[in-house]
Design an enzyme around this catalytic site. Structure first.
Site, mmCIF file in Angstrom:
data_model
loop_
_atom_site.group_PDB
_atom_site.id
_atom_site.type_symbol
_atom_site.label_atom_id
_atom_site.label_comp_id
_atom_site.label_asym_id
_atom_site.label_seq_id
_atom_site.Cartn_x
_atom_site.Cartn_y
_atom_site.Cartn_z
ATOM 1 N N SER A 55 1.006 -0.601 0.345
ATOM 2 C CA SER A 55 0.459 -0.112 -0.097
ATOM 3 C C SER A 55 0.424 1.059 0.024
ATOM 4 O O SER A 55 0.260 2.495 0.059
ATOM 5 C CB SER A 55 -0.814 -0.091 0.749
ATOM 6 O OG SER A 55 -1.877 -0.837 0.928
ATOM 7 N N LYS A 58 0.174 3.590 -2.745
ATOM 8 C CA LYS A 58 -0.824 4.777 -2.227
ATOM 9 C C LYS A 58 -0.363 6.202 -1.780
ATOM 10 O O LYS A 58 -1.359 7.054 -1.948
ATOM 11 C CB LYS A 58 -2.029 4.370 -1.192
ATOM 12 C CG LYS A 58 -2.689 3.346 -1.111
ATOM 13 C CD LYS A 58 -3.943 2.897 -0.544
ATOM 14 C CE LYS A 58 -4.904 1.766 -0.561
ATOM 15 N NZ LYS A 58 -4.508 0.375 0.008
ATOM 16 N N SER A 115 -6.225 3.421 4.894
ATOM 17 C CA SER A 115 -5.527 2.684 3.290
ATOM 18 C C SER A 115 -5.995 2.049 3.464
ATOM 19 O O SER A 115 -5.953 0.468 2.541
ATOM 20 C CB SER A 115 -3.996 1.816 4.548
ATOM 21 O OG SER A 115 -3.609 1.278 2.854
ATOM 22 N N LYS A 220 2.940 6.421 4.647
ATOM 23 C CA LYS A 220 1.966 5.746 3.967
ATOM 24 C C LYS A 220 2.840 4.024 4.693
ATOM 25 O O LYS A 220 3.765 3.352 4.820
ATOM 26 C CB LYS A 220 2.135 5.365 2.516
ATOM 27 C CG LYS A 220 0.777 4.611 2.634
ATOM 28 C CD LYS A 220 -0.328 4.939 2.627
ATOM 29 C CE LYS A 220 -1.830 3.624 2.449
ATOM 30 N NZ LYS A 220 -1.175 2.856 4.126
#
Length: 271
Positions: A55, A58, A115, A220
């Site tokens: 992730s 992202k 997330s 993140k």
């Protein structure tokens, strides 16, 4: 004299030679520490090797989303509708239903704090009509930023063949995001706990540094079977902003501990 300090710090950073892996011991296979203002690399370990980002992908999804908001293509008060494709996402999510409407601000909170994969796909479709077209924009942006070891296949970070990046590219991408949109983004990325749907859906930040590390501002996390445990972390103390990237850790605890070590090294040496 006080006014000279930022110039002295900047000059010192520009002269800085990156610390190599044998001078700061980390178990993560790839890691990097960057000073945000100048982009100076303060530590690097196998930073160019392509790896699954989970992730951390992202960060790019967020950059394109913030650019869309900045351009007026989206606004925080706009409402967008969840598609069947968005609702089908597994992993981290807010259990968006097909046809459910939420504001851009609500979905951005879900994306940054929790997330949420379904929120990421909603933004992809709102900006580019389909996830496939949005992924094309992601790769186009990667080329514009000179990310030589990055290629995206989705906007969420699910493991797929041909979906990869490296620690160096993640840091460059995070610097672009936080330099351009840090003030707007940190009002979401520094949230520890919040909720959506009038309190029915609880959000807890996947980045525990937000609660436990002094000066943490984001950014993140990412975890999949192929990627291991990853974290792109940002923090600011005494006017110094750092970006750390850890990729491929064997446990969640390890990624946070090694991110702290990287950030501590930076703050101890340059504040």
């Amino acid at each position: 004299m006080k006014r000279m300090f930022p110039m002295i710090l900047l000059f010192a950073l520009l002269l800085c030679v990156p610390v190599r892996a044998d001078e700061l011991t980390l178990d993560a296979p790839s890691a990097l520490l960057m000073e945000k203002q100048t982009g100076t690399v303060l530590f690097a370990k196998d930073e160019h090797t392509p790896r699954e980002p989970a992730s951390v992908t992202k960060v790019m999804t967020l950059l394109l989303t913030m650019e869309a908001i900045d351009s007026g293509a989206l606004s925080y008060d706009d409402t967008v509708t969840g598609s069947a494709h968005a609702a089908s996402m597994g992993g981290s999510q807010i259990w968006l239903k097909e046809g459910e409407r939420m504001t851009v601000e609500e979905l951005l909170k879900a994306l940054v704090v929790a997330s949420a994969n379904d929120a990421a796909v909603v933004f992809a479709e709102a900006i580019a009509s389909s996830e496939e077209e949005f992924v094309r924009l992601m790769n186009e942006k990667a080329q514009q930023l000179g990310l030589q070891n990055t290629h995206f296949v989705n906007c969420t970070g699910f493991d797929e063949e041909g979906h990869y990046t490296c620690a160096q590219d993640v840091a460059v991408l995070a610097r672009e995001l936080m330099t351009g949109y840090g003030e707007q983004l940190t009002r979401f990325s520094t949230i520890w706990m919040d909720s959506l749907r009038s309190g029915e859906t609880q959000l807890v930040n996947t980045n525990r540094l937000i609660r436990f590390y002094d000066g943490a501002t984001g950014l993140k996390t990412g975890t999949t079977d192929a990627a291991g445990h990853c974290l792109c972390a940002t923090a600011t103390r005494d006017g110094l902003s750092l970006i750390s990237v850890i990729m491929g850790c064997k446990s969640s605890d390890a990624r946070f501990e090694e991110s702290k070590q990287l950030l501590d090294y930076g703050f101890a040496g340059f504040t």
